[in-house]
Design a protein around this motif. Structure first.
Motif, PDB file in Angstrom:
ATOM      1  N   ALA A 111     -17.770  -1.257  -5.829  1.00 35.92           N
ATOM      2  CA  ALA A 111     -16.433  -1.492  -5.284  1.00 35.92           C
ATOM      3  C   ALA A 111     -16.512  -2.217  -3.949  1.00 35.92           C
ATOM      4  O   ALA A 111     -15.821  -3.221  -3.723  1.00 35.92           O
ATOM      5  CB  ALA A 111     -15.682  -0.167  -5.131  1.00 35.92           C
ATOM      6  N   HIS A 112     -17.369  -1.738  -3.061  1.00 40.28           N
ATOM      7  CA  HIS A 112     -17.542  -2.398  -1.762  1.00 40.28           C
ATOM      8  C   HIS A 112     -18.131  -3.787  -1.938  1.00 40.28           C
ATOM      9  O   HIS A 112     -17.760  -4.726  -1.219  1.00 40.28           O
ATOM     10  CB  HIS A 112     -18.433  -1.552  -0.850  1.00 40.28           C
ATOM     11  CG  HIS A 112     -17.722  -0.410  -0.204  1.00 40.28           C
ATOM     12  ND1 HIS A 112     -17.100  -0.514   1.014  1.00 40.28           N
ATOM     13  CD2 HIS A 112     -17.515   0.864  -0.632  1.00 40.28           C
ATOM     14  CE1 HIS A 112     -16.549   0.649   1.334  1.00 40.28           C
ATOM     15  NE2 HIS A 112     -16.784   1.498   0.345  1.00 40.28           N
ATOM     16  N   LEU A 113     -19.041  -3.928  -2.863  1.00 37.55           N
ATOM     17  CA  LEU A 113     -19.636  -5.233  -3.131  1.00 37.55           C
ATOM     18  C   LEU A 113     -18.570  -6.247  -3.538  1.00 37.55           C
ATOM     19  O   LEU A 113     -18.535  -7.378  -3.041  1.00 37.55           O
ATOM     20  CB  LEU A 113     -20.685  -5.104  -4.240  1.00 37.55           C
ATOM     21  CG  LEU A 113     -21.373  -6.399  -4.685  1.00 37.55           C
ATOM     22  CD1 LEU A 113     -22.257  -6.926  -3.574  1.00 37.55           C
ATOM     23  CD2 LEU A 113     -22.190  -6.162  -5.949  1.00 37.55           C
ATOM     24  N   TYR A 128      -7.527   7.385  -1.357  1.00 32.68           N
ATOM     25  CA  TYR A 128      -7.812   5.963  -1.558  1.00 32.68           C
ATOM     26  C   TYR A 128      -7.728   5.209  -0.240  1.00 32.68           C
ATOM     27  O   TYR A 128      -6.927   5.550   0.633  1.00 32.68           O
ATOM     28  CB  TYR A 128      -6.835   5.344  -2.559  1.00 32.68           C
ATOM     29  CG  TYR A 128      -7.134   5.715  -3.991  1.00 32.68           C
ATOM     30  CD1 TYR A 128      -7.915   4.896  -4.797  1.00 32.68           C
ATOM     31  CD2 TYR A 128      -6.659   6.900  -4.531  1.00 32.68           C
ATOM     32  CE1 TYR A 128      -8.206   5.244  -6.102  1.00 32.68           C
ATOM     33  CE2 TYR A 128      -6.946   7.263  -5.840  1.00 32.68           C
ATOM     34  CZ  TYR A 128      -7.720   6.429  -6.619  1.00 32.68           C
ATOM     35  OH  TYR A 128      -8.012   6.775  -7.904  1.00 32.68           O
ATOM     36  N   LYS A 129      -8.548   4.202  -0.113  1.00 31.94           N
ATOM     37  CA  LYS A 129      -8.533   3.327   1.053  1.00 31.94           C
ATOM     38  C   LYS A 129      -7.969   1.966   0.671  1.00 31.94           C
ATOM     39  O   LYS A 129      -8.010   1.568  -0.491  1.00 31.94           O
ATOM     40  CB  LYS A 129      -9.956   3.150   1.613  1.00 31.94           C
ATOM     41  CG  LYS A 129     -10.482   4.353   2.368  1.00 31.94           C
ATOM     42  CD  LYS A 129     -11.809   4.023   3.018  1.00 31.94           C
ATOM     43  CE  LYS A 129     -12.297   5.180   3.876  1.00 31.94           C
ATOM     44  NZ  LYS A 129     -13.585   4.855   4.552  1.00 31.94           N
ATOM     45  N   ALA A 130      -7.451   1.258   1.662  1.00 37.92           N
ATOM     46  CA  ALA A 130      -6.910  -0.078   1.437  1.00 37.92           C
ATOM     47  C   ALA A 130      -7.508  -1.029   2.468  1.00 37.92           C
ATOM     48  O   ALA A 130      -7.555  -0.726   3.659  1.00 37.92           O
ATOM     49  CB  ALA A 130      -5.391  -0.067   1.546  1.00 37.92           C
ATOM     50  N   THR A 158       0.810  -1.224   0.000  1.00 35.48           N
ATOM     51  CA  THR A 158       0.000   0.000   0.000  1.00 35.48           C
ATOM     52  C   THR A 158       0.838   1.265   0.000  1.00 35.48           C
ATOM     53  O   THR A 158       0.300   2.352  -0.143  1.00 35.48           O
ATOM     54  CB  THR A 158      -0.913   0.054   1.248  1.00 35.48           C
ATOM     55  OG1 THR A 158      -0.093   0.035   2.428  1.00 35.48           O
ATOM     56  CG2 THR A 158      -1.871  -1.106   1.276  1.00 35.48           C
ATOM     57  N   HIS A 159       2.158   1.159   0.148  1.00 36.87           N
ATOM     58  CA  HIS A 159       2.955   2.375   0.258  1.00 36.87           C
ATOM     59  C   HIS A 159       3.021   3.157  -1.057  1.00 36.87           C
ATOM     60  O   HIS A 159       3.476   4.302  -1.079  1.00 36.87           O
ATOM     61  CB  HIS A 159       4.380   2.048   0.733  1.00 36.87           C
ATOM     62  CG  HIS A 159       5.150   1.200  -0.236  1.00 36.87           C
ATOM     63  ND1 HIS A 159       5.273  -0.159  -0.066  1.00 36.87           N
ATOM     64  CD2 HIS A 159       5.831   1.507  -1.368  1.00 36.87           C
ATOM     65  CE1 HIS A 159       6.016  -0.651  -1.064  1.00 36.87           C
ATOM     66  NE2 HIS A 159       6.361   0.354  -1.851  1.00 36.87           N
ATOM     67  N   ASP A 160       2.581   2.538  -2.155  1.00 40.86           N
ATOM     68  CA  ASP A 160       2.647   3.227  -3.442  1.00 40.86           C
ATOM     69  C   ASP A 160       1.289   3.782  -3.864  1.00 40.86           C
ATOM     70  O   ASP A 160       1.038   3.996  -5.036  1.00 40.86           O
ATOM     71  CB  ASP A 160       3.176   2.283  -4.525  1.00 40.86           C
ATOM     72  CG  ASP A 160       2.319   1.028  -4.685  1.00 40.86           C
ATOM     73  OD1 ASP A 160       1.454   0.801  -3.823  1.00 40.86           O
ATOM     74  OD2 ASP A 160       2.525   0.302  -5.660  1.00 40.86           O
ATOM     75  N   LEU A 161       0.410   4.029  -2.912  1.00 46.32           N
ATOM     76  CA  LEU A 161      -0.881   4.619  -3.238  1.00 46.32           C
ATOM     77  C   LEU A 161      -0.671   5.964  -3.919  1.00 46.32           C
ATOM     78  O   LEU A 161       0.160   6.766  -3.500  1.00 46.32           O
ATOM     79  CB  LEU A 161      -1.712   4.814  -1.965  1.00 46.32           C
ATOM     80  CG  LEU A 161      -2.366   3.565  -1.374  1.00 46.32           C
ATOM     81  CD1 LEU A 161      -3.152   3.936  -0.135  1.00 46.32           C
ATOM     82  CD2 LEU A 161      -3.264   2.898  -2.376  1.00 46.32           C
ATOM     83  N   ASP A 162      -1.431   6.192  -4.968  1.00 44.37           N
ATOM     84  CA  ASP A 162      -1.268   7.416  -5.739  1.00 44.37           C
ATOM     85  C   ASP A 162      -1.773   8.650  -4.996  1.00 44.37           C
ATOM     86  O   ASP A 162      -1.312   9.765  -5.220  1.00 44.37           O
ATOM     87  CB  ASP A 162      -2.010   7.293  -7.074  1.00 44.37           C
ATOM     88  CG  ASP A 162      -1.590   6.050  -7.826  1.00 44.37           C
ATOM     89  OD1 ASP A 162      -2.317   5.054  -7.708  1.00 44.37           O
ATOM     90  OD2 ASP A 162      -0.547   6.075  -8.488  1.00 44.37           O
ATOM     91  N   ALA A 172     -11.727   6.437  -1.524  1.00 46.84           N
ATOM     92  CA  ALA A 172     -12.318   6.605  -0.193  1.00 46.84           C
ATOM     93  C   ALA A 172     -13.770   7.046  -0.259  1.00 46.84           C
ATOM     94  O   ALA A 172     -14.550   6.786   0.654  1.00 46.84           O
ATOM     95  CB  ALA A 172     -11.500   7.616   0.608  1.00 46.84           C
ATOM     96  N   ASN A 173     -14.147   7.719  -1.347  1.00 47.69           N
ATOM     97  CA  ASN A 173     -15.525   8.203  -1.467  1.00 47.69           C
ATOM     98  C   ASN A 173     -16.446   7.210  -2.166  1.00 47.69           C
ATOM     99  O   ASN A 173     -17.567   7.561  -2.544  1.00 47.69           O
ATOM    100  CB  ASN A 173     -15.562   9.546  -2.191  1.00 47.69           C
ATOM    101  CG  ASN A 173     -14.997   9.467  -3.611  1.00 47.69           C
ATOM    102  OD1 ASN A 173     -14.524   8.409  -4.034  1.00 47.69           O
ATOM    103  ND2 ASN A 173     -15.045  10.567  -4.342  1.00 47.69           N
ATOM    104  N   SER A 174     -15.980   5.969  -2.336  1.00 48.02           N
ATOM    105  CA  SER A 174     -16.857   4.944  -2.925  1.00 48.02           C
ATOM    106  C   SER A 174     -18.063   4.728  -2.033  1.00 48.02           C
ATOM    107  O   SER A 174     -17.910   4.530  -0.823  1.00 48.02           O
ATOM    108  CB  SER A 174     -16.099   3.619  -3.088  1.00 48.02           C
ATOM    109  OG  SER A 174     -15.045   3.743  -3.990  1.00 48.02           O
ATOM    110  N   PRO A 175     -19.265   4.753  -2.572  1.00 53.50           N
ATOM    111  CA  PRO A 175     -20.458   4.579  -1.737  1.00 53.50           C
ATOM    112  C   PRO A 175     -20.492   3.197  -1.105  1.00 53.50           C
ATOM    113  O   PRO A 175     -20.051   2.206  -1.692  1.00 53.50           O
ATOM    114  CB  PRO A 175     -21.619   4.766  -2.730  1.00 53.50           C
ATOM    115  CG  PRO A 175     -21.026   4.510  -4.073  1.00 53.50           C
ATOM    116  CD  PRO A 175     -19.600   4.951  -4.001  1.00 53.50           C
TER     117      PRO A 175
END
Length: 304
Positions: A283-285, A156-158, A148-152, A275-278
């Motif tokens: 995505a959560h599904l 974004y969440k991990a 996860t250290h290369d998150l743009d 992070a703003n994915s509902p």
């Protein structure tokens, strides 16, 4: 148990809103009912949860600990309700997934198939690449990565899905006539198919953190899993990859596992999404679905 959960929820409302009156208004209950439930909870636990005065109210240490536990409980309940609601609504739309090329292999492709079968109205768009796909400005909904250290971007969440567990393997034709290695040090006299092109220490570090003092000769470097695998099958040298990708070949005798008792350092695997994915979005599904796969629970992912 149900009564206790209800009482915890009432206590959480009081603690978060800062007053019995505001909690009563929010929960549509009378202040006396709110006070009764909190007092009853304190009596059951045998310790005060709130400091009360005419001017202010604050949490005791026990109250702060219970509030944190109650918030986790509430979050889990809301996630569960959202998951059920998503299924009931028969989700639709396009979901773009970015992953490394080993995900084209079984059993991982089978998970994508099951997802598509479970949600037939979702158009699953899978992008496989041997290089890290930049997320910022892309149309990727979920990326599966081994770090996860290369998150743009911090937006974004991990979410941890499992771990990468590597193994060492070669073709029987390459192993034939060679003394079987007992350690990673013994592989220094063998030929290594380097894929992806990262250092020997990144691959060969043991679970206890030690690194072999000697490294093998690199006979070929390749950033494509399929080509590197072909090199191995043709007897060019040995390779390091994740066990689920080659387990069937071990059982069938097409490949030979080297140093099977050696435990290499695993790498955590994450699903990365905006992070703003509902909460009720695709995505959560997808992430919830992947978390439910047997190989996720067993921490046996196979991504880079």
């Amino acid at each position: 148990m149900i009564d206790q959960l209800r009482t915890m929820a009432i206590f959480q409302a009081v603690a978060e809103l800062g007053s019995f009156r505001q909690a009563a208004k929010t929960l549509n209950l009378s202040p006396s009912v709110i006070s009764h439930h909190v007092s009853k909870l304190e009596e059951q636990l045998g310790t005060p949860l709130l400091y009360r005065s005419t001017r202010r109210m604050s949490l005791t240490d026990a109250g702060a600990e219970l509030l944190a536990a109650s918030q986790r409980m509430t979050a889990a309940a809301l996630d569960g309700l959202s998951a059920v609601q998503r299924r009931a609504k028969q989700p639709t739309g396009t979901l773009t997934i970015a992953a490394a090329t080993p995900f084209a292999q079984s059993p991982y492709v089978e998970a994508f198939t099951r997802f598509a079968q479970t949600f037939p109205d979702v158009h699953l768009k899978v992008q496989l690449d041997d290089t890290t796909v930049p997320l910022e400005g892309s149309t990727v909904d979920v990326a599966i990565r081994g770090r996860t250290h290369d998150l743009d971007d911090s937006s974004y969440k991990a979410r941890k899905l499992g771990m990468v567990q590597f193994c060492v393997f070669a073709a029987p034709s390459y192993v034939h006539g060679r003394p079987r290695p007992q350690s990673m040090e013994d592989l220094a006299d063998w030929d290594w198919i380097q894929s992806p092109p990262i250092s020997w220490s990144a691959f060969a570090t043991l679970a206890d953190g030690t690194v072999p003092s000697r490294s093998p000769r690199i006979v070929a470097t390749c950033n494509n899993f399929a080509m590197a695998r072909k090199f191995v099958e043709d007897g060019l040298g040995f390779m390091i990859e994740t066990y689920p990708l080659v387990a069937d070949d071990f059982r069938a005798g097409r490949l030979v596992q080297l140093v099977p008792r050696v435990k290499l350092r695993p790498i955590d695997v994450y699903a990365i999404y905006p992070a703003n994915s509902p909460k009720d979005g695709l995505a959560h599904l997808f992430v919830d679905f992947m978390m439910g796969q047997p190989w996720a629970a067993e921490h046996s992912f196979g991504v880079r």
